[in-house]
Design an enzyme around this catalytic site. Structure first.
Site, mmCIF file in Angstrom:
data_model
loop_
_atom_site.group_PDB
_atom_site.id
_atom_site.type_symbol
_atom_site.label_atom_id
_atom_site.label_comp_id
_atom_site.label_asym_id
_atom_site.label_seq_id
_atom_site.Cartn_x
_atom_site.Cartn_y
_atom_site.Cartn_z
ATOM 1 N N TYR A 53 -34.276 39.887 34.150
ATOM 2 C CA TYR A 53 -32.943 40.481 34.339
ATOM 3 C C TYR A 53 -31.959 39.832 33.389
ATOM 4 O O TYR A 53 -31.848 38.616 33.357
ATOM 5 C CB TYR A 53 -32.443 40.270 35.771
ATOM 6 C CG TYR A 53 -33.235 40.913 36.876
ATOM 7 C CD1 TYR A 53 -34.233 41.846 36.630
ATOM 8 C CD2 TYR A 53 -32.995 40.563 38.206
ATOM 9 C CE1 TYR A 53 -34.958 42.403 37.666
ATOM 10 C CE2 TYR A 53 -33.717 41.127 39.243
ATOM 11 C CZ TYR A 53 -34.697 42.039 38.968
ATOM 12 O OH TYR A 53 -35.417 42.594 40.006
ATOM 13 N N LEU A 214 -31.216 51.109 48.363
ATOM 14 C CA LEU A 214 -30.303 52.256 48.420
ATOM 15 C C LEU A 214 -30.694 53.328 47.405
ATOM 16 O O LEU A 214 -29.883 54.171 47.040
ATOM 17 C CB LEU A 214 -28.861 51.799 48.192
ATOM 18 C CG LEU A 214 -28.247 50.978 49.322
ATOM 19 C CD1 LEU A 214 -26.858 50.473 48.936
ATOM 20 C CD2 LEU A 214 -28.173 51.794 50.607
ATOM 21 N N ALA A 215 -31.955 53.287 46.957
ATOM 22 C CA ALA A 215 -32.439 54.292 46.001
ATOM 23 C C ALA A 215 -31.499 54.392 44.794
ATOM 24 O O ALA A 215 -31.030 55.470 44.443
ATOM 25 C CB ALA A 215 -32.617 55.644 46.670
ATOM 26 N N GLY A 217 -28.537 53.655 44.490
ATOM 27 C CA GLY A 217 -27.194 54.133 44.830
ATOM 28 C C GLY A 217 -27.152 55.520 45.419
ATOM 29 O O GLY A 217 -26.119 55.939 45.957
ATOM 30 N N LYS A 222 -23.136 58.666 46.736
ATOM 31 C CA LYS A 222 -22.341 58.714 45.504
ATOM 32 C C LYS A 222 -22.708 59.899 44.626
ATOM 33 O O LYS A 222 -21.878 60.403 43.864
ATOM 34 C CB LYS A 222 -22.566 57.400 44.753
ATOM 35 C CG LYS A 222 -21.806 57.230 43.464
ATOM 36 C CD LYS A 222 -22.093 55.844 42.891
ATOM 37 C CE LYS A 222 -21.351 55.596 41.589
ATOM 38 N NZ LYS A 222 -21.609 54.219 41.076
#
Length: 316
Positions: A53, A214-215, A217, A222
């Protein structure tokens, strides 16, 4: 704050982890520090990152997230208040990948330097490496545990038969075992974990810390139309993958449960995960304090059988 065990490691965590994939990508260092401050002050302690990351960002090389967490640990003196989880194995360069003992030894030293700490609480195999015998990989992890550089180990992105094999090798050879699994798992992406991995984890008492909780987002509500793809750096991919009849049915169920509890959709999606038997702590990311407040509120939300049934029916 409730504490849940990470397998049989002796480590315990609050029922929500902070995903450090956004550090050095969509959250700069100052923002990341503010988010970590708020997360810990709210009573949470699991911070998840990886050596890769955020190498996908132009100009980055990987390790940026660990470095930001390290600067925060040094500035705040919070090392003993948190459980630091990082990973090894994802390709950083053609000669820096996989789970060979040589790469693990090199990678852990780099992670420790960036994190500015003498130990990693949970060191996870980021990928399954079929080219290296489990005896070699687990032996390398054993050396790190013996040296006090790692407290426990976990796996991610591994199929159920391979996870069973790894656990069998640990038992047969007297090597440390994977105490946790980090699978992709959320209200939309269920089959990959529930089909076989869930049973292995529950049988062997592994802790489960899900990613993409949350997949990306989507489960926050959203993204409800193709026009919403421009709302974030990853919006196009989210809309392409999730915005379909099943995805819309899941959003409708989330909306209904959220309205009943006067909560946000993201809170309901995370609360569903926290209520799942055998699920230790979903990992979720935030780039603003407002988003983080939503995540934190999820730990206080209690879904009843009617809520869970409605969400399950929409997401099968």
């Amino acid at each position: 704050m409730e504490q849940r065990p990470l397998g049989r490691s002796g480590l315990t965590v609050a029922p929500l982890g902070f995903g450090g994939n956004v550090f050095g990508w969509t959250a700069d260092e100052a923002t990341s520090h503010r988010l970590l401050d708020a997360f810990v002050e709210a009573g949470f302690n699991l911070i998840d990152t990886a050596d890769v990351y955020s190498a996908w960002v132009p100009g980055n090389q990987g390790g940026e997230s660990e470095a930001i967490i390290g600067s925060w640990l040094k500035a705040r003196g919070t090392r003993d208040r948190v459980v630091i989880a990082t990973k090894v194995g994802w390709e950083l360069a053609p000669d820096r990948k996989g789970l060979s003992p040589a790469h693990i030894r090199t990678a852990v030293e780099a992670s420790l330097r960036r994190l500015q700490t003498d130990r990693i609480d949970l060191y996870q195999a980021h990928v399954d490496d079929h080219t290296v015998p489990f005896e070699d990989t687990l032996g390398a992890f054993q050396d790190l545990i013996a040296a006090g550089k790692v407290r426990a180990i976990g796996a991610s992105n591994i199929a159920a038969p391979r996870l069973r094999e790894a656990l069998a090798v640990s038992a047969r050879e007297g090597l440390p075992r994977y105490e946790t699994l980090q699978p992709e798992y959320n209200l939309y992406d269920r089959a990959g974990y529930e089909a076989e991995l869930e049973g292995v984890c529950r049988e062997h008492g592994l802790g489960v810390i899900s990613y993409f909780s949350l997949a990306s987002g989507f489960l926050s509500g959203k993204y409800r139309s193709a026009a919403d793809a421009g709302k974030s750096a990853r919006g196009q991919g989210v809309v392409a993958k999730y915005l379909n009849p099943r995805g819309q049915a899941i959003l409708a169920a989330l909306d209904a449960v959220a309205a009943r509890h006067k909560a946000a959709s993201a809170q309901v999606a995370l609360a569903w995960l926290m209520a799942r038997p055998g699920l230790t702590a979903p990992i979720a990311s935030a780039t603003t304090l407002e988003q983080l407040d939503d995540l934190i509120a999820a730990a206080r939300l209690r879904l009843d059988a009617e809520d869970v049934g409605r969400l399950d029916a929409a997401s099968v």
